[in-house]
Design an enzyme around this catalytic site. Structure first.
Site, PDB file in Angstrom:
ATOM      1  N   GLU A   1       0.839  -1.211   0.000  1.00 36.97           N
ATOM      2  CA  GLU A   1       0.000   0.000   0.000  1.00 36.97           C
ATOM      3  C   GLU A   1       0.867   1.253   0.000  1.00 36.97           C
ATOM      4  OE1 GLU A   1      -3.078   0.182  -1.195  1.00 36.97           O
ATOM      5  OE2 GLU A   1      -3.678  -1.225   0.373  1.00 36.97           O
TER       6      GLU A   1
ATOM      7  N   THR B   1       2.818   2.127  -2.224  1.00 38.46           N
ATOM      8  CA  THR B   1       4.123   1.808  -2.808  1.00 38.46           C
ATOM      9  C   THR B   1       4.133   2.068  -4.306  1.00 38.46           C
ATOM     10  OG1 THR B   1       3.332  -0.455  -2.924  1.00 38.46           O
ATOM     11  CG2 THR B   1       4.836   0.065  -1.120  1.00 38.46           C
TER      12      THR B   1
ATOM     13  N   SER C   1     -11.830   1.003  -6.235  1.00 41.69           N
ATOM     14  CA  SER C   1     -11.440   1.451  -7.576  1.00 41.69           C
ATOM     15  C   SER C   1     -12.578   1.451  -8.580  1.00 41.69           C
ATOM     16  CB  SER C   1     -10.282   0.607  -8.116  1.00 41.69           C
ATOM     17  OG  SER C   1      -9.134   0.874  -7.396  1.00 41.69           O
ATOM     18  N   SER C   2     -13.705   2.011  -8.172  1.00 48.69           N
ATOM     19  CA  SER C   2     -14.800   2.131  -9.139  1.00 48.69           C
ATOM     20  C   SER C   2     -14.385   3.047 -10.285  1.00 48.69           C
ATOM     21  CB  SER C   2     -16.062   2.651  -8.460  1.00 48.69           C
ATOM     22  OG  SER C   2     -15.791   3.848  -7.764  1.00 48.69           O
ATOM     23  N   SER C   3     -13.552   4.066 -10.018  1.00 47.14           N
ATOM     24  CA  SER C   3     -13.180   4.957 -11.132  1.00 47.14           C
ATOM     25  C   SER C   3     -12.237   4.275 -12.111  1.00 47.14           C
ATOM     26  CB  SER C   3     -12.594   6.288 -10.649  1.00 47.14           C
ATOM     27  OG  SER C   3     -12.150   6.244  -9.357  1.00 47.14           O
TER      28      SER C   3
ATOM     29  N   ASP D   1      -4.379   0.738  -9.712  1.00 51.77           N
ATOM     30  CA  ASP D   1      -5.804   0.439  -9.880  1.00 51.77           C
ATOM     31  C   ASP D   1      -6.150   0.128 -11.334  1.00 51.77           C
ATOM     32  OD1 ASP D   1      -5.658   1.195  -7.266  1.00 51.77           O
ATOM     33  OD2 ASP D   1      -6.700   3.096  -7.522  1.00 51.77           O
TER      34      ASP D   1
HETATM   35  C1  GLA Z   1      -5.204   4.725  -4.324  1.00 56.31           C
HETATM   36  C2  GLA Z   1      -4.450   5.040  -5.615  1.00 56.31           C
HETATM   37  C3  GLA Z   1      -3.444   3.935  -5.936  1.00 56.31           C
HETATM   38  C4  GLA Z   1      -2.546   3.637  -4.737  1.00 56.31           C
HETATM   39  C5  GLA Z   1      -3.390   3.437  -3.472  1.00 56.31           C
HETATM   40  C6  GLA Z   1      -2.536   3.284  -2.234  1.00 56.31           C
HETATM   41  O1  GLA Z   1      -6.009   3.590  -4.512  1.00 56.31           O
HETATM   42  O2  GLA Z   1      -5.356   5.172  -6.679  1.00 56.31           O
HETATM   43  O3  GLA Z   1      -2.680   4.301  -7.055  1.00 56.31           O
HETATM   44  O4  GLA Z   1      -1.583   4.635  -4.555  1.00 56.31           O
HETATM   45  O5  GLA Z   1      -4.286   4.505  -3.255  1.00 56.31           O
HETATM   46  O6  GLA Z   1      -1.794   2.117  -2.288  1.00 56.31           O
END
Ligand code: GLA
Length: 397
Positions: A51, A53, A142-144, A188
């Site tokens: 996370e 990273t 990550s709906s977007s 994502d």
């Molecule tokens: C969001 C961002 C990702 C990532 C995470 C944290 O989901 O969209 O790119 O940086 O936070 O790991």
């Protein structure tokens, strides 16, 4: 992973099964009076470990989940994209030759993706269709990115473009960074584009190399929605990014990926204390992610779980992106006997935790954790037992 497709809901009720292509076909047929030419889908994701990273050139280990954005469509003769959102019950359109910002939020992601593809020279054509989905909005699943990848997949299908998942993920990221204005990393979009059923995906966010890692038998992944959201996440996210960049500069490294624990320990005494803790999280999280891959490959579930628990502690104490609700959820999950390990997932401050659990006891886990969480926080959790699915694809043409 075992075929546990059921969704356990905190209040003991049954939520509907995930959407499938029949829902998209039916919605299209109702609106257009005939079946669609193509049906595409792109999944949401949950990150197992790794996370904060990705924007440090590091490692992440997400999976694409069986919650997705669906588009059913047919081509048009003109340059318009006309879309009926089933979830928002709104008909909206834009022209590929006159892309301009507007105020229908969901449509911006489609425009953004069209803009990004055209900027890179992809010749697009007009189409019309329906859009529907079951990735919870704003929950950190990550709906977007799913909407961007579904749009890219639809655009590619309509225009007959070759589908190159990593290229499309980069274009989706650029759409999000430059049109939508959110400075996300690549995780994502890349997992939504490249996910593999039954597998988590080790992503090297510097080279964009993807390596599928199979789930050991008998394991399930639970997504634990705290039912809390925090608006300030964008500014805190950008602040963490800037702190990581200044830490990398301090170590004369391009990114924190290039800094190991040895170097950190030798030089950290001269580093600002807060920046040092941010860097320590990223450096240790990269290690934990690679160790988690080994633990999964060897079927060492206790070891995998303990890495997740340590990741949560590091995000809470060093990176400071957790919240009371996320801590309560992670602790409630960790305390259940079916749980190998649990942690907050995604950007943080609200949204979801993730747990790796014994699939045979998934129902009891979901019920008990929801009760424990509600007793402690008063919030009603939604708990999804997820399957790892394939990335964006055309499911009917
Ligand atoms: C969001 C961002 C990702 C990532 C995470 C944290 O989901 O969209 O790119 O940086 O936070 O790991």
């Amino acid at each position: 992973m075992d075929a546990v497709a059921a969704i356990a809901l905190a209040k003991g009720g049954q939520t509907p099964m995930p959407l499938d292509k029949s829902h998209a076909v039916a919605a299209f047929t109702e609106h257009f009076g005939e079946p669609p030419r193509w049906v595409v889908r792109a999944p949401g994701r949950v990150n197992l470990i790794g996370e904060h990273t990705d924007y440090n050139g590091g490692f992440v280990l997400p999976l694409a989940i069986d919650r997705a954005v669906w588009i059913a469509l047919r081509p048009r003769e003109d340059r318009s994209v006309v879309v009926h959102s089933i979830d928002f019950d709104t008909l909206a359109e834009f022209n590929l030759d006159h892309l301009a910002k507007g105020d229908i939020q969901w449509l911006e992601y489609l425009k953004a993706t069209a803009w990004s593809l055209q900027e890179s020279g992809y010749p697009l054509i007009g189409w019309e269709g329906v859009l529907l989905g079951d990735v919870p909005l704003g929950a950190g699943l990550s709906s977007s990115a799913a909407l961007e990848m579904a749009t890219a997949r639809a655009m590619a299908a309509a225009a007959g473009l070759a589908w190159e998942p990593a290229v499309m993920a980069l274009l989706g990221q650029r759409a999000e960074n430059q049109w939508v204005g959110v400075q996300c990393g690549i995780m994502d979009q890349l997992i939504s584009a490249t996910g593999k059923a039954g597998h988590a995906m080790l992503i090297d966010c510097r080279s964009l190399e993807t390596t599928p890692v199979p789930f050991p038998p008998g394991v399930a992944v639970a997504v634990l929605d705290t039912a809390t959201r925090r608006g300030l996440v964008d500014s805190a996210y950008n602040e963490r990014r800037a702190q990581c960049e200044s830490a990398a500069q301090f170590f004369h490294a391009e990114t924190l990926r290039d800094v190991d624990l040895d170097l950190f320990q030798r030089l950290a005494k001269d580093l600002d204390e807060t920046i040092g803790r941010r860097a320590l999280h990223v450096i240790t999280e990269n290690d934990r992610t690679l160790q988690a891959v080994e633990a999964m490959r060897r079927g060492e579930l206790e070891a995998l779980g303990s890495l997740l628990n340590k990741s949560h502690a590091s995000l809470r104490d060093d990176y400071e992106v957790s919240s009371d609700a996320l801590d309560a959820m992670a602790e409630a999950a960790q305390a259940h006997p079916a749980c190998y390990g649990a942690r907050m997932t995604g950007a943080g401050f609200g949204g979801c935790a993730v747990a790796v659990i014994d699939a045979a006891r998934a129902d009891d886990f979901a019920q008990s954790v929801a009760v424990a969480y509600q007793e402690r926080t008063g919030h009603i959790a939604a708990i999804y037992i997820c399957q790892a699915t394939n990335g964006a694809d055309v499911v009917e043409s």
